[in-house]
Enzyme design. Structure first.
Site, PDB file in Angstrom:
ATOM      1  N   HIS A   1       0.830  -1.218   0.000  1.00  0.00           N
ATOM      2  CA  HIS A   1       0.000   0.000   0.000  1.00  0.00           C
ATOM      3  C   HIS A   1       0.860   1.264   0.000  1.00  0.00           C
ATOM      4  CE1 HIS A   1      -3.291  -2.756   1.234  1.00  0.00           C
ATOM      5  NE2 HIS A   1      -2.373  -3.260   2.036  1.00  0.00           N
TER       6      HIS A   1
ATOM      7  N   SER B   1      14.774  21.205 -16.607  1.00  0.00           N
ATOM      8  CA  SER B   1      13.577  21.987 -16.867  1.00  0.00           C
ATOM      9  C   SER B   1      13.968  23.259 -17.615  1.00  0.00           C
ATOM     10  CB  SER B   1      12.913  22.348 -15.537  1.00  0.00           C
ATOM     11  OG  SER B   1      12.107  23.498 -15.692  1.00  0.00           O
TER      12      SER B   1
ATOM     13  N   LYS C   1      15.830  21.481 -11.316  1.00  0.00           N
ATOM     14  CA  LYS C   1      15.170  20.217 -11.654  1.00  0.00           C
ATOM     15  C   LYS C   1      16.084  19.209 -12.342  1.00  0.00           C
ATOM     16  CE  LYS C   1      11.202  19.453 -11.863  1.00  0.00           C
ATOM     17  NZ  LYS C   1       9.834  19.357 -11.614  1.00  0.00           N
TER      18      LYS C   1
ATOM     19  N   GLU D   1       9.406   8.080 -17.201  1.00  0.00           N
ATOM     20  CA  GLU D   1       8.030   8.544 -17.440  1.00  0.00           C
ATOM     21  C   GLU D   1       7.562   8.159 -18.846  1.00  0.00           C
ATOM     22  OE1 GLU D   1       7.624  12.747 -16.291  1.00  0.00           O
ATOM     23  OE2 GLU D   1       9.167  12.339 -14.792  1.00  0.00           O
TER      24      GLU D   1
END
Ligand code: ARG
Length: 456
Positions: free
Chosen positions: A155, A276, A282, A289
């Site tokens: 979980h 970024s 970043k 992804e």
């Protein structure tokens, strides 16, 4: 000139020709189409259906076309209806009447069914090699990090101590099944439908087995209607590819989480990260992804194939031309994903201290504290309850089971003694899980050795 020019008065409308044509995507099966035609022609000759001279002209002509396509000397005509038509037309323009004899006892329906089987069969081993490369990387890392304690989760809540190596070997197991599933698909794909004709086979005395053998196929299809009208092998491959993407996508999701400042369990190499355009701080896990994102394409391709097939009456229908873009896209996507994913994993930095810290803060040794009491004779349910009270106490006091004083332990249950601290040490908690399949470091190392053995 279309193949069916004898029957028709007019050429196909230009825009409709584009719509009808498959050459923009089936051109990638050119070499398989030629190999299939060579095997067919050799068999026609051996069976006395065409003459030896015609047979030789066809073999030489097709070999020259194959070479010219490879060298770029011959460009594919993108207005042709499909690759089969193009190659047969090119052959005939080069060798004349012999070229027109190639299609004796054959239909484009069994031809295309053969070509796609050959093409997919030919792609499978390289894909398996890519999967094996990733499994190899995981085995190496699993050995390296067999002792690196990290929290195992259920979980997404810290659950029990494992090692990073054990976690990685879970993916190695999934990928091993993925590789083996492809071998299974290979078996059912590598069967020749040639000789099925358009749907009702042929009156020529074809030697179907000889063609299959020449093409390195393991047998022939048993029913001519089935031979030209199913693409279940492509569905199976798309399903196997989808499962690969499920596994890569879950792994990617974890990489993305682990790269976050909230976890910081790993840092990706600069070569496999992006920045970024506006936020200078970043470092983004774009590759992971994209792999996660591209899984949807592959599942979509599987759905396309299932849907193409579900409503078409036997035997061939043009709907089936839609099989190729779907299965090619699925294959290309998985290939690309693995190409980027494996070096990303191979080069990532594992931040073991952060994992160890996360493991220490989440009461993941509570089960072991309960088991300690069980060892002293307390029934498990009572031990569970006592340990639950200890956890609540720790949370209230801002402590952990490791830092809670012994008096507090004993106030909850007098069976606790000083040796509880050794028992709940995270390294020991993992090391004691020696049951087969468990995270004990020697188990993880043994699994890495076992899996690596299966890669040979
Ligand atoms: N381009 C077609 C396909 O991909 C080849 C088979 C054509 N057969 C036919 N009867 N139109 O399925």
């Amino acid at each position: 000139m279309k193949l069916w020019a004898g029957r028709f008065q007019k050429a196909l409308d230009d825009k409709t020709n584009d719509f009808n044509s498959s050459i923009s995507f089936d051109c990638r099966m050119a070499q398989e189409d030629i190999a299939g035609s060579m095997a067919h022609a050799a068999m026609l000759e051996a069976q006395g259906i065409i003459s030896a001279e015609d047979g030789k002209a066809i073999q030489d002509g097709l070999a020259a076309i194959a070479a010219d396509l490879q060298s770029g000397a011959l460009a594919i005509d993108m207005t042709a209806e499909d690759i089969h038509t193009f190659i047969e037309g090119e052959l005939t323009s080069r060798i004349g009447d012999a070229g027109k004899r190639l299609h004796t006892g054959r239909s484009r329906n069994d031809q295309v069914a053969l070509d796609i089987r050959l093409y997919l069969r030919n792609r499978i081993p390289a894909l398996q090699a890519q999967i094996e490369e990733l499994i190899g990387v995981l085995c190496n890392k699993a050995e390296e990090y067999a002792d690196a304690i990290m929290p195992g989760y259920t979980h997404l809540q810290r659950a029990q101590p494992i090692s990073f190596g054990h976690h990685l070997m879970a993916y190695a197991e999934m990928l091993l099944r993925d590789r083996d599933r492809l071998s299974d698909v290979y078996k059912r794909t590598n069967v020749s439908p040639l000789g099925s004709g358009a749907l009702a086979a042929t009156t020529y005395p074809l030697d179907r087995e000889a063609v299959a053998k020449a093409l390195g196929m393991d047998g022939v299809t048993n029913n001519s209607l089935d031979g030209v009208s199913d693409r279940d092998f492509a569905v199976e491959l798309a399903a196997a590819l989808s499962l690969i993407m499920v596994h890569l996508s879950r792994f990617s999701e974890e990489i993305i989480l682990w790269c976050s400042w909230e976890f910081k369990f790993v840092e990706l190499d600069d070569a496999f990260s992006t920045g970024s355009s506006i936020m200078p701080q970043k470092k983004n896990p774009d590759i992971a992804e994209l792999v996660r994102g591209k899984s949807g394409r592959v599942f979509g391709d599987l759905m396309t194939l299932l849907t193409v097939l579900k409503g078409i009456p036997l035997a061939y229908n043009k709907d089936m031309q839609e099989d190729k873009e779907a299965i090619f896209d699925a294959l290309d996507t998985v290939t690309m994903c693995l190409t980027a994913f494996t070096p990303m994993i191979d080069t990532m930095t594992v931040l073991t201290d952060n994992m160890r810290k996360a493991a220490a803060g989440g009461f993941i040794n509570a089960t072991d504290a309960a088991d300690y009491l069980v060892g002293k004779g307390l029934p498990f349910r009572d031990a569970y309850k006592a340990t639950g009270e200890l956890v609540a106490l720790c949370i209230k006091k801002g402590l952990t089971l490791e830092t809670l004083p012994l008096e507090e332990y004993q106030a909850v249950c007098d069976l606790f003694d000083t040796d509880v601290y050794d028992t709940i040490a995270l390294e020991r908690c993992a090391a004691m899980r020696r049951v087969y399949g468990g995270p004990a470091p020697e188990n993880v190392r043994a699994q890495a050795v076992r899996v690596r053995e299966l890669l040979k």
